[in-house]
Scaffold this motif. Sequence first.
Motif, mmCIF file in Angstrom:
data_model
loop_
_atom_site.group_PDB
_atom_site.id
_atom_site.type_symbol
_atom_site.label_atom_id
_atom_site.label_comp_id
_atom_site.label_asym_id
_atom_site.label_seq_id
_atom_site.Cartn_x
_atom_site.Cartn_y
_atom_site.Cartn_z
ATOM 1 N N LEU A 93 44.312 64.051 45.291
ATOM 2 C CA LEU A 93 43.858 62.654 45.295
ATOM 3 C C LEU A 93 44.332 62.022 46.593
ATOM 4 N N ASN A 94 43.395 61.500 47.386
ATOM 5 C CA ASN A 94 43.818 60.909 48.658
ATOM 6 C C ASN A 94 44.024 59.403 48.531
ATOM 7 N N ALA A 95 44.545 58.791 49.573
ATOM 8 C CA ALA A 95 44.902 57.372 49.540
ATOM 9 C C ALA A 95 43.683 56.481 49.309
ATOM 10 N N ALA A 96 42.542 56.841 49.916
ATOM 11 C CA ALA A 96 41.337 56.020 49.760
ATOM 12 C C ALA A 96 40.854 56.016 48.309
ATOM 13 N N GLU A 97 40.919 57.193 47.654
ATOM 14 C CA GLU A 97 40.491 57.285 46.251
ATOM 15 C C GLU A 97 41.425 56.506 45.345
ATOM 16 N N ALA A 98 42.729 56.599 45.605
ATOM 17 C CA ALA A 98 43.695 55.855 44.805
ATOM 18 C C ALA A 98 43.498 54.345 44.990
ATOM 19 N N LYS A 99 43.271 53.927 46.234
ATOM 20 C CA LYS A 99 43.062 52.511 46.521
ATOM 21 C C LYS A 99 41.824 51.975 45.803
ATOM 22 N N LYS A 100 40.782 52.803 45.726
ATOM 23 C CA LYS A 100 39.549 52.406 45.039
ATOM 24 C C LYS A 100 39.802 52.181 43.547
ATOM 25 N N LEU A 101 40.553 53.103 42.926
ATOM 26 C CA LEU A 101 40.862 52.973 41.498
ATOM 27 C C LEU A 101 41.712 51.736 41.231
ATOM 28 N N PHE A 102 42.712 51.526 42.075
ATOM 29 C CA PHE A 102 43.545 50.335 41.909
ATOM 30 C C PHE A 102 42.723 49.056 42.099
ATOM 31 N N GLY A 103 41.747 49.113 42.988
ATOM 32 C CA GLY A 103 40.876 47.949 43.194
ATOM 33 C C GLY A 103 40.103 47.590 41.939
ATOM 34 N N HIS A 104 39.596 48.594 41.230
ATOM 35 C CA HIS A 104 38.870 48.347 39.983
ATOM 36 C C HIS A 104 39.784 47.720 38.930
#
Length: 704
Positions: A93-104
């Motif tokens: 899991l990369n930082a961009a994917e984690a950031k996207k999930l946290f954004g939701h």
Amino acid sequence: MERLVEFNRDLLAELREMSADFGLPVDDVAFDRLCTSLEAEGEIEASDRSAYRGAVAGKSLRIDGHGGDPRETEGVLSVVICELFEEEQPVTLNAAEAKKLFGHLFNFVVAARRQEFRDELDIKSQEFGVATMIAEAWPAITKVKLILVTNGVYSARTDAILAGKISEIPVTYNIWDLTRLHRLETTGSKEKIVVKFAEEFGEALPALPASGPDAEFPSYLAVIRGRQLAAIYDKWGARLLESNIRSFIQARRKTVNEGIRDTIKDEPEMFFSYNNGLSATADAIETEVDGAGIRILSAKNLQIVNGGQTTASLHAALKHGPENLNRVHVQVKLTVVPADSSEQTVPNISKYANSQNKVSAADFFSNHPFHMRMEGYSRRILAPPAEGTSRQTRWFYERARGQYQVERAKLGTADRKRFDIEHPKTQLFTKTDLAKVELSFRMKANTVSKGAQKNFAAFASDIGEAWAASDKKYDETWFKRLVAKLIIFRALEKAIPRQEWYPGGYRANIVTYGIAKLIHSVESRDKVLDLDKVWNEQAVPKAMLHCLLRACAAAACVITAPESGIRNITEWAKKQACWASVMRTDPVYGDELQENMIDPEDAKIVVRDGRREEVMVSGIEAQSKVVELGGAFWERLRKWLAPNRPFSLKDDGVLKACNQLERRLPSERQCIAAVEILRRARVEGYVDDLENPRIRIYGKARAH
């Protein structure tokens, strides 16, 4: 990496099996399974499922659950996304994917505060309940925690990182990935918190050594500023508290101690003099020497074992009146206990530091005699073969987290296969499982619904008081009936989602309330449920299951129809009023209930018969007794045994082995035999005048 792959493969297999058994989506069982670890670690206080995905004004929204009402969790709103990857090879899991999930997740919290969003939700849905809770609790919220739990692998450790604000409320994010979960579940130890006092919290702690150079565990007397301590607690919250103290505080939490609050407000300079301060432990510390003594720069695995309420009260002041905290100083008694000694030593430090508490969770550590006895029974007692099988198995009680995996890891391939056959993972149960099941059968369903940690604290209080009065009832029969209760509980977990009346959620609440209702119905008829039948069959008889499901159906109707003014179903299930309403229901059981009830006197006969059969104590208890009495005692007993007394050469050999325990510890079998020989000798009139007097200590532990 190989072990991580194996852990992920086993986890996915477990989740798929649970999904098939329970008839639930794999995402639902994954949330329950993974968040259980977060509860045990103290990251969240409860794990309430509330899955929602949607979009508002072009923004994606998502939530999978939350960690309880922030009005009951010191103002902390914990919201969770559970991201499960189906690939057996761990996914990165990369930082961009984690950031996207946290954004939701962030977007859901923001949307939940808007009335127009809540108006669009089904009033009976889980998402409506959590959105309404967020909106109503917002004035009390002091922090929002965004939590991602996943079987993906994230490259960097992300723990309580500040992510921004929502209407001036700080938001942090935390990732519990496969690596962290693997370490948590397989090592048997909690995750280490490293507190860098100088680097991250303003300054090092001035301290003085409080132990000699030869002390096994170095101790220090230190001083910490109130603002520093509050900031540290703000970052890690309850994870900073030793687990049993955390449970105790969560169970009896008040918003703030009034005396502490008034001192902070009116006399901050006197706080050091008025307050008892903290007792804490750490695996290791980093120090430097200055002219006045030493300074503590950092502490690894810092755990507060006494002073949790002081810490929480200072944290409350940080939010509501921080101006005086720089003038507050708190004394800290810090003991450095290496990780390999912590299981034995930290409980004693906490026990004596908390001896002013009449009965607390601090008295109920994993090495409390109750847990030791249950562990002994679980390793020794073979369960009858279930229908269609011929093999006896054991129910493995994990009194300390990770024991099951640790025991397996010690074995070679062949022995591990035998272990798995003899101790099926489906027959593993933990302290929180025990507490949940036992309090369900004690008709405390609203307490069980408050989450694993609060429920365990209530259970610890109940059992702690009962054990102090007499431990006699916690015998083999009690253990077997406990297993019967586990069998019933787990059978309902599987059966309920397949019922036509199942509302599609709140399974955990329905299970505990259904059991409590059936026990209430049985006791109202002056009977008891026939648990011995369940143990003997290792299954729930069909007629009993039918009765349980009828009770669960009645409970479900009450749980999903809260009283007027209550819109959050999960919170409704935590109230005594919910249980009162369930008690008033009148399920129709027919003749099937009668088939599964027995007279209380008949149940007592089974207990008496079981005690007559239980002539030997467990190996763990026997070894403890042999060591406690000492080698010289067993040699004196051996000399007393004359040839004309009813003792054999084998008995003599056992006692000889016990006499030499300083060179080699006798086996469990030898110790069991030795304790039995001593019992028979005392029947024959043996008395050892040199034996240490057996003093029974009632109530609290000794105070230091």
